[in-house]
Write a protein that holds these residues in place. Structure first.
Motif, PDB file in Angstrom:
ATOM      1  N   CYS A 134       0.827  -1.214   0.000  1.00 17.88           N
ATOM      2  CA  CYS A 134       0.000   0.000   0.000  1.00 17.88           C
ATOM      3  C   CYS A 134       0.859   1.262   0.000  1.00 17.88           C
ATOM      4  CB  CYS A 134      -0.907  -0.005   1.226  1.00 17.88           C
ATOM      5  SG  CYS A 134      -1.884   1.501   1.396  1.00 17.88           S
ATOM      6  N   ILE A 135       0.519   2.184  -0.882  1.00 21.12           N
ATOM      7  CA  ILE A 135       1.260   3.454  -0.922  1.00 21.12           C
ATOM      8  C   ILE A 135       0.449   4.601  -0.319  1.00 21.12           C
ATOM      9  CG2 ILE A 135       2.733   2.747  -2.847  1.00 21.12           C
ATOM     10  CD1 ILE A 135       0.972   4.424  -4.719  1.00 21.12           C
ATOM     11  N   CYS A 158      -2.531   6.070  -0.815  1.00 24.04           N
ATOM     12  CA  CYS A 158      -3.006   7.123  -1.712  1.00 24.04           C
ATOM     13  C   CYS A 158      -4.440   7.519  -1.417  1.00 24.04           C
ATOM     14  CB  CYS A 158      -2.892   6.661  -3.155  1.00 24.04           C
ATOM     15  SG  CYS A 158      -4.080   5.371  -3.571  1.00 24.04           S
ATOM     16  N   GLY A 159      -5.176   6.639  -0.783  1.00 22.02           N
ATOM     17  CA  GLY A 159      -6.566   6.956  -0.456  1.00 22.02           C
ATOM     18  C   GLY A 159      -7.557   6.710  -1.584  1.00 22.02           C
ATOM     19  N   CYS A 170      -8.787   4.008  -2.676  1.00 20.87           N
ATOM     20  CA  CYS A 170      -9.808   3.018  -2.329  1.00 20.87           C
ATOM     21  C   CYS A 170     -10.897   3.653  -1.454  1.00 20.87           C
ATOM     22  CB  CYS A 170      -9.185   1.808  -1.637  1.00 20.87           C
ATOM     23  SG  CYS A 170      -8.180   2.200  -0.200  1.00 20.87           S
ATOM     24  N   CYS A 176      -7.183   0.780  -6.855  1.00 23.32           N
ATOM     25  CA  CYS A 176      -5.855   0.710  -6.224  1.00 23.32           C
ATOM     26  C   CYS A 176      -4.725   0.743  -7.257  1.00 23.32           C
ATOM     27  CB  CYS A 176      -5.739  -0.555  -5.379  1.00 23.32           C
ATOM     28  SG  CYS A 176      -4.124  -0.710  -4.595  1.00 23.32           S
TER      29      CYS A 176
HETATM   30  S1  SF4 Z   1      -5.932   2.305  -3.129  1.00 26.58           S
HETATM   31 FE1  SF4 Z   1      -6.008   1.959  -0.931  1.00 26.58          FE
HETATM   32  S2  SF4 Z   1      -4.911   0.009  -0.665  1.00 26.58           S
HETATM   33 FE2  SF4 Z   1      -4.370   0.741  -2.714  1.00 26.58          FE
HETATM   34  S3  SF4 Z   1      -2.475   1.890  -2.382  1.00 26.58           S
HETATM   35 FE3  SF4 Z   1      -4.151   3.369  -2.266  1.00 26.58          FE
HETATM   36  S4  SF4 Z   1      -4.632   3.489  -0.034  1.00 26.58           S
HETATM   37 FE4  SF4 Z   1      -3.404   1.631  -0.372  1.00 26.58          FE
END
Ligand code: SF4
Lengths: 241, 504
Positions: B314-315, B317-318, B320, B375
């Protein structure tokens, strides 16, 4: 105080090194392999293959950089030489009623002779004397002026790296920023810049490498764009050549 | 005279000067106009999104699969850069190290830039407990810190506050009435926080990526406060999760392509900073002393677990969260832990080493797979939610909550009315335990909220505003809750409303 502090740091370091071994052994154990001591082959390094060979012509680079940087709220001007840069900066300083300016201690910028040209403005050169509080000088400045070490058109970014003569504060603390990009430093992709840092290696890297892609912004109040919360609220980029 | 002394006096005075309103007003006009008629928005020419995503996944998978090598390399290289590197198994260890540094430096104040890890550690409270003033410098974080709340969104932490509420909060701080105008409010914060940056003894940051080969750390941000925090104070402390590693600067191109686009839709955040050690001797700025604290706190438990190892990719990024239909309805505060949304629903119990603590609200996840689609590193969160449920049931924890949650989730989402009602009961239940706007006891679905800190209450206003209709809905709409229970809840709240401030 200093000595006991050094002793304390040394103590912390020896604890940390012991802990590091535990940590890595624990990780290797969980991963189900013996401790890796040589670099594993990394077949996926960097951008996808199709991207590695991608490149724009010089005109496209200028156009793309301009579009991206302006979309982010910055201003881009194409100038033919440093003479034009000098007159741009002088007229901007007067238009905005700047009182304090600071520029990096770089030969191209020193040659602009802003101090002489702008008699009503206090112009300083980063780190040009040892007894000065340079962070304060940058903090008081209305305008900071830097040479971009690189620029990336695909993301609309300028890149500045720190050194004795190039303060991180100069592109950060003043209210407005003017950055000059010599055309040949304008690349297409981020990767063209990043590879240089890999090739330079740890020992050659400066303490600060900063990609700047527009004025400081925030959308934290009702998702409404606000400018200049912490960094410069207005950024002029002058592409020269 | 030491550098810090000079800063405390002269710089602060000069900062005032720098913020000369005349110049600021003229300058900012340039940018706002540009943005207003910024219809020439550059088209996003990034084709092949799937190829970028796949590459991002591969790099993360590769790094985590060889984490012992890369983390070790990072630590060694960072030391050679002059960084003091520390390792912490648990949140407590990390707090202990941080406090020790703060005490050593006799720090009076710390300025922080946004960092999920420090949230995870509840570091602010710990620092305050030894008398250190902690200032959040991210505009949104600063606002919610003034309000005494916790963030509701990884990227936009104060998304639940409107400009009038913010103007009230900031007016209190300013000692004068500020109008609810975003530019004026942001201008006030700029000035206020400038003073804080220049006075602070320690700057504290998180870390988006750490580059193993050169021991560098990378920060992504839009405001410039992370740059402030890592440039102005004489000591820098960076907290990073042990999984933040990527091998090289070249790999950073992939992360820099995926992260901002997924987080805020930008091609790149306004600032991306790579920091390699403290200031060089001859440099005119940058911290004299730099510490990096590398944190495990449950992360290593996912290593070697075929179902959950990918969580470490997980990076943050938000994306999801924004994609999740459940999150869009209820917002971040309804999730128990530091991390909200689909990633939080899986990560929180994973980090807690305890799937029993699987947050009840997470059970409302629809398993629709929107989180996976969004994601940028293709983490199969929807599969992980199923694994979590399965494991929980296997351990005989499929209790009553489970049957409400699990049986409920499909039904709830097939009937959005009922779903909204479920949320409203959440607010009602919360109402019962709210004292002076804070939740200080534990009850049912909100358990776990209060383990470490006083949780903020859910939006009171919407509760009051909707009181009439909610009563209706509670009476007629809610099938999942025993009518006796809801009647009792309703009654207590009504009595309290009638009888003034709750005294219990
Ligand atoms: S989409 Fe969600 S699970 Fe995927 S990298 Fe971004 S914060 Fe992490």
């Amino acid at each position: 105080m200093t000595e006991t502090h050094q002793a304390w740091l040394a103590q912390m370091e020896s604890e940390s090194r012991a802990k590091q071994e535990q940590f890595m052994n624990g990780i290797a154990g969980r991963l189900g392999h013996p401790r890796l001591t040589t670099a594993p082959p990394h077949p996926f390094r960097g951008a996808p293959d199709f991207w590695q060979t991608f490149g724009w012509s010089s005109d496209e680079r200028v156009q793309q950089f301009t579009d991206n940087f302006e979309a982010a709220g910055g201003h881009v001007h194409r100038l033919s030489d440093m003479q034009e840069v000098q007159s741009f900066i002088c007229s901007k300083a007067i238009e905005l009623s700047a009182r304090y300016m600071i520029h990096q201690n770089e030969i191209e910028l020193n040659h602009l002779q802003l101090k002489e040209k702008l008699e009503d403005v206090v112009v300083s050169q980063w780190n040009s004397e040892s007894d000065e509080d340079w962070i304060a000088r940058a903090a008081e400045a209305d305008i900071g002026i830097v040479m971009a070490d690189y620029a990336v058109s695909h993301t609309g970014s300028i890149v500045v790296v720190s050194s004795k003569d190039k303060g991180r504060s100069v592109s950060l603390l003043p209210t407005a920023l003017i950055a000059i990009i010599p055309l040949e430093r304008l690349k297409t992709r981020l990767g063209e810049v990043l590879i240089d840092f890999d090739e330079a290696g740890r020992e050659q890297l400066p303490a600060g490498i900063h990609f700047i892609s527009g004025p400081s912004r925030s959308a934290d109040i009702e998702n409404d764009l606000t400018i200049g919360v912490h960094g410069p609220g207005v950024v002029f980029v002058l592409i020269v050549g | 005279m030491s550098k810090t002394d000079m800063k405390g006096t002269t710089v602060k005075g000069r900062a005032e000067l720098a913020l000369n309103d005349d110049f600021l007003r003229k300058a900012v006009k340039f940018t706002t106009e540009r943005l207003r008629d910024g219809k020439r928005k550059a088209s996003d020419d990034l084709g092949n999104w799937e190829e970028w995503r796949e590459r991002g996944r591969q790099i993360r998978l590769h790094t985590i699969a060889h984490l012992d090598y890369y983390l070790n390399q990072f630590a060694n290289q960072a030391r050679l850069n002059g960084v003091h590197v520390h390792f912490a198994d648990t949140a407590e260890d990390a707090v202990k190290i941080t406090l020790a540094i703060a005490e050593r430096k006799q720090a009076l104040s710390v300025v922080k830039s946004k960092s999920m890890v420090t949230e995870e550690l509840h570091l602010n409270q710990a620092l305050e407990s030894i008398g250190v003033d902690v200032v959040e410098s991210d505009l949104g974080e600063y606002i919610i810190q003034l309000a005494g709340e916790t963030p509701s969104h990884i990227i936009i932490p104060a998304i639940h506050k409107n400009r009038y509420q913010i103007a009230d909060l900031l007016s209190k701080e300013a000692g004068e009435t500020l109008p609810p105008d975003t530019a004026i409010l942001a201008g006030f914060v700029r000035k206020k926080l400038r003073e804080k940056f220049l006075e602070a003894d320690i700057g504290m940051t998180g870390c988006n990526f750490a580059i193993a080969e050169t021991g560098s750390m990378v920060l992504f941000e839009n405001e410039g406060n992370a740059r402030m925090v890592s440039t102005v104070p004489s000591t820098q402390i960076t907290l990073m999760g042990m999984e933040r590693i990527i091998p090289s600067w070249s790999d950073l191109e992939v992360m820099a392509t995926l992260l901002p686009r997924s987080a805020t839709g930008q091609k790149l955040t306004v600032y991306m900073s790579g920091i390699t050690g403290p200031r060089r001797q001859e440099d005119g700025d940058g911290p004299d002393e730099m510490h990096i604290i590398i944190l495990d706190n449950g992360r290593s438990l996912q290593l070697g677990d075929p179902e959950f190892q990918e969580l470490l990719n997980c990076i943050r990024c938000g994306a999801c969260l924004n994609a999740c239909p459940v999150y869009r309805h209820i917002g971040g505060h309804a999730y128990g832990g530091t991390y909200s949304g689909p990633i939080g629903a899986v990560l929180t119990p994973a980090l807690n080493k305890n799937i029993d603590q699987w947050d009840d609200i997470a059970s409302a996840s629809t398993l629709c797979g929107a989180c996976y689609e969004a994601c940028p590193v293709k983490i199969p969160l929807h599969d992980m939610l199923i694994y979590l449920r399965r494991r929980k049931v296997e351990r005989g924890l499929g209790d009553k909550m489970e049957s409400i949650g699990m049986r409920g989730f499909a039904a709830i989402m097939s009937n959005s009315k009922r779903y909204e009602n479920a949320l409203k009961v959440g607010k009602l239940a919360q109402r019962l335990v709210v004292k002076d706007g804070e939740i200080t006891s534990k009850l049912g679905p909100l358990k776990g909220w209060n383990n470490y800190r006083v949780a903020p209450s859910l939006a009171k206003q919407s509760f009051r505003d909707q009181w009439g209709t909610m009563e209706e809905e509670i009476r007629h709409g809610l099938q999942e809750i025993d009518p006796l229970v809801s009647n009792r809840m309703e009654e207590i709240v009504r009595n309290r409303e009638a009888g003034g401030k709750g005294h219990d």
